[in-house]
Scaffold this active site. Structure first.
Site, PDB file in Angstrom:
ATOM      1  N   VAL A   1     -10.635  -7.316  -5.349  1.00 29.43           N
ATOM      2  CA  VAL A   1     -12.026  -6.210  -5.591  1.00 29.43           C
ATOM      3  C   VAL A   1     -12.530  -6.150  -7.079  1.00 29.43           C
ATOM      4  O   VAL A   1     -13.809  -6.279  -7.612  1.00 29.43           O
ATOM      5  CB  VAL A   1     -11.844  -5.130  -4.849  1.00 29.43           C
ATOM      6  CG1 VAL A   1     -12.855  -3.920  -5.313  1.00 29.43           C
ATOM      7  CG2 VAL A   1     -12.006  -4.809  -3.374  1.00 29.43           C
TER       8      VAL A   1
ATOM      9  N   ARG B   1      -5.312 -13.037  -2.542  1.00 30.64           N
ATOM     10  CA  ARG B   1      -7.082 -13.552  -1.408  1.00 30.64           C
ATOM     11  C   ARG B   1      -7.913 -12.841  -3.524  1.00 30.64           C
ATOM     12  O   ARG B   1      -6.893 -12.917  -4.337  1.00 30.64           O
ATOM     13  CB  ARG B   1      -7.083 -12.308  -0.923  1.00 30.64           C
ATOM     14  CG  ARG B   1      -6.707 -10.616  -1.863  1.00 30.64           C
ATOM     15  CD  ARG B   1      -7.115  -9.806  -1.127  1.00 30.64           C
ATOM     16  NE  ARG B   1      -6.586  -8.333  -1.951  1.00 30.64           N
ATOM     17  CZ  ARG B   1      -5.728  -8.493  -1.187  1.00 30.64           C
ATOM     18  NH1 ARG B   1      -4.760  -8.009  -1.542  1.00 30.64           N
ATOM     19  NH2 ARG B   1      -5.630  -7.036  -2.241  1.00 30.64           N
TER      20      ARG B   1
ATOM     21  N   LYS C   1      -6.885   2.117  -5.671  1.00 26.80           N
ATOM     22  CA  LYS C   1      -7.142   2.080  -7.108  1.00 26.80           C
ATOM     23  C   LYS C   1      -8.724   2.649  -6.815  1.00 26.80           C
ATOM     24  O   LYS C   1      -9.903   2.373  -6.794  1.00 26.80           O
ATOM     25  CB  LYS C   1      -7.719   0.329  -7.528  1.00 26.80           C
ATOM     26  CG  LYS C   1      -6.071  -0.414  -7.121  1.00 26.80           C
ATOM     27  CD  LYS C   1      -6.158  -2.140  -7.702  1.00 26.80           C
ATOM     28  CE  LYS C   1      -4.833  -1.940  -7.336  1.00 26.80           C
ATOM     29  NZ  LYS C   1      -4.789  -4.090  -7.581  1.00 26.80           N
TER      30      LYS C   1
ATOM     31  N   GLY D   1       0.606  -1.289   0.058  1.00 28.78           N
ATOM     32  CA  GLY D   1      -0.121   0.335   0.045  1.00 28.78           C
ATOM     33  C   GLY D   1       0.615   1.009  -0.067  1.00 28.78           C
ATOM     34  O   GLY D   1       0.559   2.856  -0.150  1.00 28.78           O
TER      35      GLY D   1
ATOM     36  N   ARG E   1     -14.973   1.816  -8.669  1.00 25.67           N
ATOM     37  CA  ARG E   1     -15.583   2.013  -7.441  1.00 25.67           C
ATOM     38  C   ARG E   1     -15.783   3.337  -7.201  1.00 25.67           C
ATOM     39  O   ARG E   1     -15.465   4.922  -7.015  1.00 25.67           O
ATOM     40  CB  ARG E   1     -13.859   1.968  -6.821  1.00 25.67           C
ATOM     41  CG  ARG E   1     -13.154   0.469  -7.088  1.00 25.67           C
ATOM     42  CD  ARG E   1     -12.318   0.212  -5.999  1.00 25.67           C
ATOM     43  NE  ARG E   1     -10.945  -0.701  -6.014  1.00 25.67           N
ATOM     44  CZ  ARG E   1     -10.280  -1.093  -5.509  1.00 25.67           C
ATOM     45  NH1 ARG E   1     -10.128  -0.287  -4.316  1.00 25.67           N
ATOM     46  NH2 ARG E   1      -9.127  -2.351  -6.366  1.00 25.67           N
TER      47      ARG E   1
ATOM     48  N   GLU F   1       1.456  -8.950  -8.957  1.00 24.33           N
ATOM     49  CA  GLU F   1       1.078  -7.669  -9.686  1.00 24.33           C
ATOM     50  C   GLU F   1       3.056  -6.835 -10.419  1.00 24.33           C
ATOM     51  O   GLU F   1       3.852  -7.323  -9.937  1.00 24.33           O
ATOM     52  CB  GLU F   1       0.988  -6.133  -9.003  1.00 24.33           C
ATOM     53  CG  GLU F   1      -0.008  -6.567  -7.864  1.00 24.33           C
ATOM     54  CD  GLU F   1      -0.979  -5.985  -7.085  1.00 24.33           C
ATOM     55  OE1 GLU F   1      -1.059  -5.791  -6.343  1.00 24.33           O
ATOM     56  OE2 GLU F   1       0.559  -5.067  -6.568  1.00 24.33           O
TER      57      GLU F   1
HETATM   58  C1  MV4 Z   1       7.359   1.020  -7.607  1.00 23.62           C
HETATM   59  C2  MV4 Z   1       7.239   2.394  -8.289  1.00 23.62           C
HETATM   60  C3  MV4 Z   1       8.229   2.998  -8.471  1.00 23.62           C
HETATM   61  N1  MV4 Z   1       9.297   2.239  -8.409  1.00 23.62           N
HETATM   62  N2  MV4 Z   1       8.593   0.535  -6.865  1.00 23.62           N
HETATM   63  C4  MV4 Z   1       3.752   1.776  -4.395  1.00 23.62           C
HETATM   64  C5  MV4 Z   1       3.229   0.660  -3.688  1.00 23.62           C
HETATM   65  C6  MV4 Z   1       3.318  -0.407  -3.972  1.00 23.62           C
HETATM   66  N3  MV4 Z   1       2.345  -2.065  -4.003  1.00 23.62           N
HETATM   67  C7  MV4 Z   1       4.210  -0.439  -5.225  1.00 23.62           C
HETATM   68  N4  MV4 Z   1       4.415   0.987  -5.801  1.00 23.62           N
HETATM   69  C8  MV4 Z   1       5.098   1.351  -6.561  1.00 23.62           C
HETATM   70  N5  MV4 Z   1       6.324  -0.085  -6.504  1.00 23.62           N
HETATM   71  C9  MV4 Z   1       9.482   0.552  -8.404  1.00 23.62           C
HETATM   72  N6  MV4 Z   1      10.285   0.535  -8.229  1.00 23.62           N
HETATM   73  C10 MV4 Z   1       5.996   3.146  -7.941  1.00 23.62           C
HETATM   74  C11 MV4 Z   1       5.335   2.609  -7.094  1.00 23.62           C
HETATM   75  C12 MV4 Z   1       3.619   3.579  -6.967  1.00 23.62           C
HETATM   76  C13 MV4 Z   1       2.306   2.941  -7.598  1.00 23.62           C
HETATM   77  C14 MV4 Z   1       2.482   1.588  -7.865  1.00 23.62           C
HETATM   78  C15 MV4 Z   1       1.533   1.360  -8.559  1.00 23.62           C
HETATM   79  C16 MV4 Z   1      -0.127   1.912  -8.177  1.00 23.62           C
HETATM   80  C17 MV4 Z   1       0.548   3.401  -8.274  1.00 23.62           C
HETATM   81  C18 MV4 Z   1       1.649   4.107  -7.422  1.00 23.62           C
HETATM   82  C19 MV4 Z   1       1.288   5.329  -6.961  1.00 23.62           C
HETATM   83  C20 MV4 Z   1       2.373   5.976  -6.492  1.00 23.62           C
HETATM   84  C21 MV4 Z   1       4.460   4.662  -6.008  1.00 23.62           C
END
Ligand code: MV4
Length: 451
Positions: free
Chosen positions: A294, A291, A237, A164, A337, A275
């Site tokens: 949504v 899981r 999301k 998150g 959503r 993901e």
């Molecule tokens: C990242 C990234 C950029 N580079 N990893 C945010 C939550 C976590 N699940 C993974 N995330 C991210 N990882 C690298 N190497 C940017 C994010 C990120 C993000 C990822 C998916 C959906 C929305 C986002 C919003 C901000 C940052």
């Protein structure tokens, strides 16, 4: 097959699971907090048990109360839905210790994927492409700067126990690294009680694309294509669609088969989501969710497969619904959503729904547990319902979504419907031209019609 399933959840997902149970001829037990005594999932279940006061920690997360409810009703399996206990490996083990089936993956796989460092190591070992980074945690004894230089700046410091987006810090240059490391570790220690961190190459404008998988726990697994969930606000999301507007059939088959093969090797059981961040034509694993999610209806609409029914079947030792070659992606689906929140500042807006008209018609689906006169309690998430629209093409889907959004009425509480009515008319959205930061940037511009 199970005789009676206890649904350890509330809201739309509790209804979603109820529907699957009814179709399978399985008896259902709803559980509820005192705040949810009038909830739809309680009314539609065969039996119901009150498990505690409103706070989730005293009710939907109350394991002794859930075990007692199973014992009283004679339920032989528990469906956790999403959130709450759905990714709690210990809960899955406790159920097994009481001769109850957990409708979800093996506890060891929940545990592995819950630790982001272990998850990434496992993914890499199974041949899933990962973001370049430190292979494991970066401790005080490690030369973090050497690792970061090898990866190349900018780098991202992530918390092992995170998820998150909490405990993430970007280091743009060498000078930022020490502070990013200490801040991320301290935040993670405070939030999760675990200060372990790792490093990754920072991707600037990727998309969030996730692959749906289903395994039988005996080495059989298939993938059901991907969903594009790049439109997020504060790691929540907002809009999900499938297939991704930027993934072609060959790329889908390649990443999908990589994921399915990994799940076969793990002997993964149940539904799962792998993901990825996607940038410049490459997929990079970030996390796996163990899981039902949504946004699972997006995949259901484009594959025709009922993921909750199949999740229950494999949990009971049944077979996969079909071979990989039988899975066909049919048309396009988008999910919005709809939250009970102010559409501009996103403050929660609980209260009584005075008018409710869900849209309908060909290709229009609503997954919701609300009704006219229902009072949305302030204790839980603010989801009013999910509007899912299907079309033969993305264009037809957007056309139908525009109509369905205009038709939908939810009065008495503020909702995010005006935001969706604006989004579905935005050129970048219509073109499928967006990334993980697009929505936040759009909201910061403040030129939405969501007033
Ligand atoms: C990242 C990234 C950029 N580079 N990893 C945010 C939550 C976590 N699940 C993974 N995330 C991210 N990882 C690298 N190497 C940017 C994010 C990120 C993000 C990822 C998916 C959906 C929305 C986002 C919003 C901000 C940052």
């Amino acid at each position: 097959m199970f005789d009676k399933i206890l649904i350890a959840n509330r809201g739309e997902i509790a209804l979603r699971v109820l529907r699957a149970c009814k179709e399978l001829g399985i008896a259902t037990v709803a559980v509820h907090s005192t705040a949810d005594a009038n909830a739809m999932h309680v009314r539609l279940a065969d039996e119901s048990v009150c498990i505690g006061p409103p706070p989730a920690k005293d009710s939907y997360l109350n394991v002794p109360a859930l075990l007692a409810a199973c014992e009283i009703t004679g339920a032989d399996a528990v469906h956790p839905g999403y959130g709450f206990l759905s990714e709690n490996a210990r809960f899955a083990e406790i159920l097994a210790e009481h001769n109850l089936h957990f409708i979800g993956p093996k506890a060891e796989h929940i545990r592995t994927m819950g630790d982001k460092i272990e998850a990434k190591k496992t993914a890499k070992r199974l041949g899933i492409p990962v973001v370049p980074g430190s292979d494991g945690g970066v401790g005080p004894g490690d030369d973090a700067m050497a690792i970061a230089k090898k990866i190349g700046f900018p780098v991202l410091v992530k918390a092992a126990a995170g998820g998150g987006g909490r405990g993430m810090k970007v280091a743009q240059t060498e000078g930022d690294l020490a502070l990013a490391l200490s801040t991320a570790s301290n935040e993670a220690k405070a939030a999760f009680g675990d200060g372990a961190v790792y490093l990754e190459k920072y991707l600037g404008k990727p998309r969030h694309i996730e692959v749906q998988v289903l395994g039988d726990g005996r080495g059989g697994a298939i993938h059901l294509g991907e969903r594009d969930c790049s439109l997020q606000r504060r790691h929540q999301k907002v809009w999900e669609e499938g297939p991704s507007p930027i993934i072609n059939a060959a790329a889908r088959a390649k990443i999908g088969e990589t994921c399915a093969k990994a799940m076969r090797e793990m002997q993964y059981l149940g539904v799962g989501t792998i993901e990825f961040l996607y940038e410049d034509g490459e997929f990079y694993f970030i996390e796996m969710n163990t899981r039902i999610q949504v946004e699972h209806p997006v995949t259901e609409m484009i594959t025709g497969i009922d993921l909750v029914i199949e999740q229950i079947r494999v949990a009971a030792g049944g077979d996969l619904p079909c071979k990989q070659s039988d899975i066909v992606i049919n048309g396009h689906a988008i999910e919005c959503r709809v939250n009970a929140e102010n559409p501009v500042n996103f403050r929660p807006s609980p209260g009584k729904i005075m008018q409710y008209h869900p849209p309908a018609g060909l290709g229009v689906r609503i997954d919701s547990a609300v009704y006219q006169g229902y009072v949305i309690p302030p204790y839980y998430d603010s989801l009013v319902g999910k509007l899912i629209v299907h079309g033969k093409t993305r264009g037809e889907c957007l056309m139908r979504l525009r109509r369905a959004l205009d038709e939908m009425v939810v009065d008495g509480v503020e909702t995010t419907l005006p935001l969706f009515r604006a989004l579905v008319r935005e050129p970048n959205i219509i073109d499928g031209d967006y990334h993980i930061h697009w929505l936040e940037q759009y909201l910061a511009r403040g030129d939405t019609n969501a007033h």
